[in-house]
Every structure is written in C-alpha cells, then in structure tokens.
Design an enzyme around this catalytic site. Structure first.
Site, PDB file in Angstrom:
ATOM      1  CB  ILE A 130       2.572  18.207  62.945  1.00 49.81           C
ATOM      2  CG1 ILE A 130       3.457  19.455  62.807  1.00 49.81           C
ATOM      3  CG2 ILE A 130       1.821  18.262  64.264  1.00 49.81           C
ATOM      4  CD1 ILE A 130       3.184  20.239  61.582  1.00 49.81           C
ATOM      5  CB  CYS A 131       0.519  14.584  65.094  1.00 49.21           C
ATOM      6  SG  CYS A 131      -0.516  13.522  66.130  1.00 49.21           S
ATOM      7  CB  THR A 132      -0.674  10.559  62.637  1.00 47.17           C
ATOM      8  OG1 THR A 132      -1.706  11.544  62.485  1.00 47.17           O
ATOM      9  CG2 THR A 132      -0.838   9.869  63.985  1.00 47.17           C
ATOM     10  CB  THR A 150       4.839  10.041  65.198  1.00 50.23           C
ATOM     11  OG1 THR A 150       3.481  10.242  64.773  1.00 50.23           O
ATOM     12  CG2 THR A 150       4.954   8.668  65.841  1.00 50.23           C
TER      13      THR A 150
END
Length: 236
Positions: A130-132, A150
């Site tokens: 998830i995300c970074t 991302t």
C-alpha cells in the site's frame, strides 16, 4: 449429488514499523475482519486470521497510535510458511527512504515470503503493498518487469529506485497511478502481487482481494456494512 465446497481460511501477516501510516494497515484489517462465512457480526466465522508483525513489541504509528504487535520479526520468519497474505503498508517518504537505506530485516521478510512456494498449486500467496510500501517490496528486488502503483507523488521515484536496485539488464517495473493493480504472479518469486496507491485506495484494493478470494457478493456485502462506495480501477 453436489457437495458443498470446504470453507477457506487465510492467514494474514501485517508488517508494521515505526511511523507507519495508520490507514495503510488499519483499512485492510477493517475489511478483512468484516469478511466472514456466516456474515454474523456478533459471532463471525472469519475468513482471515490477522497477525501484526514488527521488530518490537510496540509500534508508534504516525506519532498518534501505539500498536501492540502479535509477532516479532524473528518469530514471524520462523513461521512464515503459515501465512497466505502479507500486507506491506507505507509511510512518509523521508521515513521510507531512511528505512530502506538501512537494509532492514523487514525487506528480508518480504523477500522470503514472496519466494515461498504456494500452499496449494492453484492459489499463490499474495503480497499486498500500500502506498509507499511498494518501496520496501522494491528494495527486496521483487519489482522486475511487473506493473505496480504507489502514491501519485512517488511514481517516478519508485521507477528510478527499482532501476537502481535491480541493476543493469533487469526489466524495470511499469509504474502508473491507479487505485490498485493486480500484477499476477511475480517474475521474481512465486507470490501474486497486488499494489494500491495512496492511503484510502487500499480500501478498494482490499475489497478487490476479498472478491478474488471469496466472492464479488462478499465484497459488495462488506462495502455496504462499512457504508463505503467501493471504487474500481481509477487512473486518476
């Protein structure tokens, strides 16, 4: 005479670290805890058994929430083959940069999980960033020639980072901004890769994963319970 297929259950490892973004890991956990075979909120027959994992017994998320973890990294490594899904959340860029630069044990855990053989031939394990958190997966050398996403502010940085990590001759990942991307089975490793963009998009990705492992009807049920408007593959 038809027989009822056996119920399936999945063990989930949620990787945590100091400063982790709160929604990145709590959103998937919220979705997973609503996933039950009997849809009974008072006595649920839950499909997912969740364990939080970190290098210490407590983790401070965004200097706002203290979490008591279920397993230490070394214990999780010993029992890694028990898990079907690993969730890798993200955090602020400066924090992830420092964490990745330290060659952390978290990266080794991710790499080891992604290269485990499937529990069953027809259902690979799932690596869900998830995300970074995608940078931790990239640091493990797993983002070679695959499609990933991302946070929108980190698209170019992730592509450049993976080129450095993978080295010359390796195919770079195709990094684009979508709510989530199911890349299928990794080219390096044996796990199925699911990546979500920034923060709230992991709700959509989690519901998608539930639809893949259980049913579309189950995901629709959960989104109604959560009063959430489940979004599909959005590019913006």
């Amino acid at each position: 005479m038809s027989s009822t297929p056996p119920k399936k259950y999945y063990k989930v490892a949620v990787l945590l670290f100091e400063g982790v973004d709160i929604l990145d890991f709590t959103a998937p956990m919220e979705v997973f805890t609503h996933t039950s075979h009997n849809r009974n909120p008072d006595n649920p027959d839950r499909v997912f058994q969740i364990n939080t994992i970190a290098r210490s017994r407590t983790v401070n998320a965004k200097k706002a929430l203290t979490v008591q973890t279920d397993l230490l990294l070394e214990d999780a490594m010993q029992g890694l083959a028990d898990f079907d899904i690993m969730v890798v959340p993200g955090g602020p860029p400066s924090l992830l940069n420092a964490l990745v630069a330290s060659n952390p044990r978290e990266v080794e855990l991710i790499r080891s999980f992604a290269t485990l053989p499937p529990k069953t031939p027809d259902e690979p394990r799932v690596l869900f960033s998830i995300c970074t958190g995608a940078f931790l997966v990239g640091a493990a050398g797993l983002l070679t020639g695959v499609s990933v996403t991302t946070h929108h502010r980190a698209i170019e940085k992730l592509r450049e980072f993976c080129i450095r990590v993978n080295g010359e001759g390796a195919s770079p990942p195709e990094v684009s901004h979508k709510r989530y991307i199911d890349a299928g089975v990794l080219k390096v490793g044996s796990a199925r890769l699911l990546t979500a963009a920034g923060v709230s998009s992991c709700l959509d990705a989690s519901l998608y994963l539930v639809s893949q492992l259980t049913s579309l009807d189950m995901s629709a049920f959960i989104s109604r319970v959560m009063e959430y408007d489940w979004k599909g593959q959005l590019s913006e």
